[in-house]
Design a protein around this motif. Structure first.
Motif, PDB file in Angstrom:
ATOM      1  N   TRP A  14       0.720  -1.236  -0.136  1.00  0.00           N
ATOM      2  CA  TRP A  14      -0.071  -0.034  -0.010  1.00  0.00           C
ATOM      3  C   TRP A  14       0.787   1.212   0.002  1.00  0.00           C
ATOM      4  N   VAL A  15       1.850   1.220   1.027  1.00  0.00           N
ATOM      5  CA  VAL A  15       2.724   2.592   0.981  1.00  0.00           C
ATOM      6  C   VAL A  15       3.355   2.696  -0.224  1.00  0.00           C
ATOM      7  N   MET A  16       3.952   1.424  -0.872  1.00  0.00           N
ATOM      8  CA  MET A  16       4.690   1.653  -2.188  1.00  0.00           C
ATOM      9  C   MET A  16       3.661   2.164  -3.391  1.00  0.00           C
ATOM     10  N   SER A  17       2.478   1.574  -3.116  1.00  0.00           N
ATOM     11  CA  SER A  17       1.465   2.186  -4.353  1.00  0.00           C
ATOM     12  C   SER A  17       1.345   3.624  -4.137  1.00  0.00           C
ATOM     13  N   ALA A  18       1.058   4.000  -2.929  1.00  0.00           N
ATOM     14  CA  ALA A  18       0.533   5.194  -3.020  1.00  0.00           C
ATOM     15  C   ALA A  18       1.972   6.137  -3.426  1.00  0.00           C
ATOM     16  N   PHE A  19       2.897   5.899  -2.985  1.00  0.00           N
ATOM     17  CA  PHE A  19       4.021   6.711  -3.586  1.00  0.00           C
ATOM     18  C   PHE A  19       4.152   6.709  -5.174  1.00  0.00           C
ATOM     19  N   LEU A  20       3.872   5.517  -5.598  1.00  0.00           N
ATOM     20  CA  LEU A  20       3.957   5.401  -7.053  1.00  0.00           C
ATOM     21  C   LEU A  20       3.013   6.167  -7.863  1.00  0.00           C
ATOM     22  N   LEU A  21       1.666   6.251  -7.115  1.00  0.00           N
ATOM     23  CA  LEU A  21       0.457   6.916  -7.650  1.00  0.00           C
ATOM     24  C   LEU A  21       0.526   8.327  -7.377  1.00  0.00           C
ATOM     25  N   LEU A  22       1.306   8.803  -6.505  1.00  0.00           N
ATOM     26  CA  LEU A  22       1.372  10.179  -6.051  1.00  0.00           C
ATOM     27  C   LEU A  22       1.192  11.288  -7.213  1.00  0.00           C
ATOM     28  N   PRO A  23       2.160  10.957  -8.108  1.00  0.00           N
ATOM     29  CA  PRO A  23       2.340  12.353  -9.070  1.00  0.00           C
ATOM     30  C   PRO A  23       1.074  12.144 -10.450  1.00  0.00           C
ATOM     31  N   PHE A  24       0.350  11.260 -10.166  1.00  0.00           N
ATOM     32  CA  PHE A  24      -0.595  11.041 -11.511  1.00  0.00           C
ATOM     33  C   PHE A  24      -1.940  11.822 -11.079  1.00  0.00           C
ATOM     34  N   GLY A  25      -2.261  12.467 -12.230  1.00  0.00           N
ATOM     35  CA  GLY A  25      -3.616  13.211 -11.874  1.00  0.00           C
ATOM     36  C   GLY A  25      -3.548  14.489 -11.365  1.00  0.00           C
ATOM     37  N   ILE A  26      -2.165  15.110 -10.916  1.00  0.00           N
ATOM     38  CA  ILE A  26      -2.049  16.134 -10.361  1.00  0.00           C
ATOM     39  C   ILE A  26      -1.728  17.247 -11.406  1.00  0.00           C
ATOM     40  N   ARG A  27      -2.353  18.466 -11.105  1.00  0.00           N
ATOM     41  CA  ARG A  27      -2.250  19.877 -11.717  1.00  0.00           C
ATOM     42  C   ARG A  27      -1.899  20.969 -11.030  1.00  0.00           C
ATOM     43  N   THR A  28      -1.060  21.673 -11.502  1.00  0.00           N
ATOM     44  CA  THR A  28      -0.467  22.884 -10.877  1.00  0.00           C
ATOM     45  C   THR A  28      -1.538  23.944 -11.038  1.00  0.00           C
ATOM     46  N   HIS A  29      -1.386  25.051 -10.254  1.00  0.00           N
ATOM     47  CA  HIS A  29      -2.341  26.244 -10.435  1.00  0.00           C
ATOM     48  C   HIS A  29      -2.232  26.938 -11.842  1.00  0.00           C
ATOM     49  N   ASP A  30      -1.002  26.991 -12.714  1.00  0.00           N
ATOM     50  CA  ASP A  30      -0.993  27.328 -13.839  1.00  0.00           C
ATOM     51  C   ASP A  30      -1.820  26.513 -14.904  1.00  0.00           C
ATOM     52  N   GLU A  31      -1.594  25.267 -14.741  1.00  0.00           N
ATOM     53  CA  GLU A  31      -2.234  24.423 -15.587  1.00  0.00           C
ATOM     54  C   GLU A  31      -3.855  24.343 -15.638  1.00  0.00           C
ATOM     55  N   ILE A  32      -4.459  24.840 -14.459  1.00  0.00           N
ATOM     56  CA  ILE A  32      -5.957  24.729 -14.408  1.00  0.00           C
ATOM     57  C   ILE A  32      -6.452  26.262 -14.192  1.00  0.00           C
ATOM     58  N   GLY A  33      -5.355  27.101 -14.318  1.00  0.00           N
ATOM     59  CA  GLY A  33      -5.695  28.461 -14.388  1.00  0.00           C
ATOM     60  C   GLY A  33      -6.122  29.246 -12.988  1.00  0.00           C
ATOM     61  N   ALA A  34      -5.817  28.538 -11.945  1.00  0.00           N
ATOM     62  CA  ALA A  34      -6.097  29.248 -10.508  1.00  0.00           C
ATOM     63  C   ALA A  34      -5.037  30.235 -10.303  1.00  0.00           C
ATOM     64  N   GLU A  35      -5.708  31.029  -9.407  1.00  0.00           N
ATOM     65  CA  GLU A  35      -4.822  32.172  -8.809  1.00  0.00           C
ATOM     66  C   GLU A  35      -3.844  31.371  -7.833  1.00  0.00           C
ATOM     67  N   LYS A  36      -2.636  31.775  -7.870  1.00  0.00           N
ATOM     68  CA  LYS A  36      -1.755  31.434  -6.841  1.00  0.00           C
ATOM     69  C   LYS A  36      -1.471  32.263  -5.582  1.00  0.00           C
ATOM     70  N   ILE A  37      -1.190  31.693  -4.527  1.00  0.00           N
ATOM     71  CA  ILE A  37      -0.917  32.567  -3.195  1.00  0.00           C
ATOM     72  C   ILE A  37       0.467  33.090  -3.297  1.00  0.00           C
ATOM     73  N   PRO A  38       0.634  34.182  -2.817  1.00  0.00           N
ATOM     74  CA  PRO A  38       2.058  34.762  -2.983  1.00  0.00           C
ATOM     75  C   PRO A  38       2.958  34.060  -2.130  1.00  0.00           C
ATOM     76  N   GLY A  39       4.204  33.866  -2.724  1.00  0.00           N
ATOM     77  CA  GLY A  39       5.120  32.801  -2.189  1.00  0.00           C
ATOM     78  C   GLY A  39       4.957  31.170  -2.224  1.00  0.00           C
ATOM     79  N   GLN A  40       3.738  30.907  -3.044  1.00  0.00           N
ATOM     80  CA  GLN A  40       3.600  29.600  -3.465  1.00  0.00           C
ATOM     81  C   GLN A  40       4.438  28.950  -4.239  1.00  0.00           C
ATOM     82  N   ALA A  41       4.899  27.816  -4.275  1.00  0.00           N
ATOM     83  CA  ALA A  41       5.745  27.268  -5.237  1.00  0.00           C
ATOM     84  C   ALA A  41       5.095  27.123  -6.594  1.00  0.00           C
ATOM     85  N   ASP A  42       5.734  27.385  -7.567  1.00  0.00           N
ATOM     86  CA  ASP A  42       4.913  26.851  -8.940  1.00  0.00           C
ATOM     87  C   ASP A  42       4.719  25.539  -9.137  1.00  0.00           C
ATOM     88  N   SER A  43       5.233  24.534  -8.628  1.00  0.00           N
ATOM     89  CA  SER A  43       4.831  23.391  -8.793  1.00  0.00           C
ATOM     90  C   SER A  43       3.687  22.676  -7.650  1.00  0.00           C
TER      91      SER A  43
END
Length: 99
Positions: A14-43
């Motif tokens: 389960w732990v191995m699967s969770a870490f393996l699947l962690l990056p799939f389906g994630i979008r950044t604020h730039d990719e979805i067009g949402a406003e970022k909080i000042p100081g927030q990382a781009d990623s």
């Protein structure tokens, strides 16, 4: 195999699967067009859903653990099958294949 061993192996899968699947389906604020909080990382993820990740990890871990236990019971792949170099040091004589 004891049921406690199966639970421990499932937890590892389960732990191995969770870490393996962690990056799939994630979008950044730039990719979805949402406003970022000042100081927030781009990623930084904008749509992280831990419940969905846990569900996917649970299903994948159950499948992998099921395959592992089935292999343990039926002996499809044994340690001697994974020796690609023919070095049988450490194996008892009765486990070594006859050639």
């Amino acid at each position: 195999m004891n049921w406690t061993s199966v639970v421990a192996i499932y937890a590892l899968f389960w732990v191995m699967s969770a870490f393996l699947l962690l990056p799939f389906g994630i979008r950044t604020h730039d990719e979805i067009g949402a406003e970022k909080i000042p100081g927030q990382a781009d990623s930084a993820p904008a749509n992280f859903r831990p419940g969905k990740l846990a569900l996917r990890a649970t299903v994948l871990a159950a499948a992998l653990c099921g395959l592992y236990v089935a292999n343990y019971v039926y002996g499809w792949i044994e340690p001697t099958d994974l020796d690609f170099f023919g070095d049988w040091v450490g194996y008892p004589e009765e486990q070594r294949p006859t050639e």
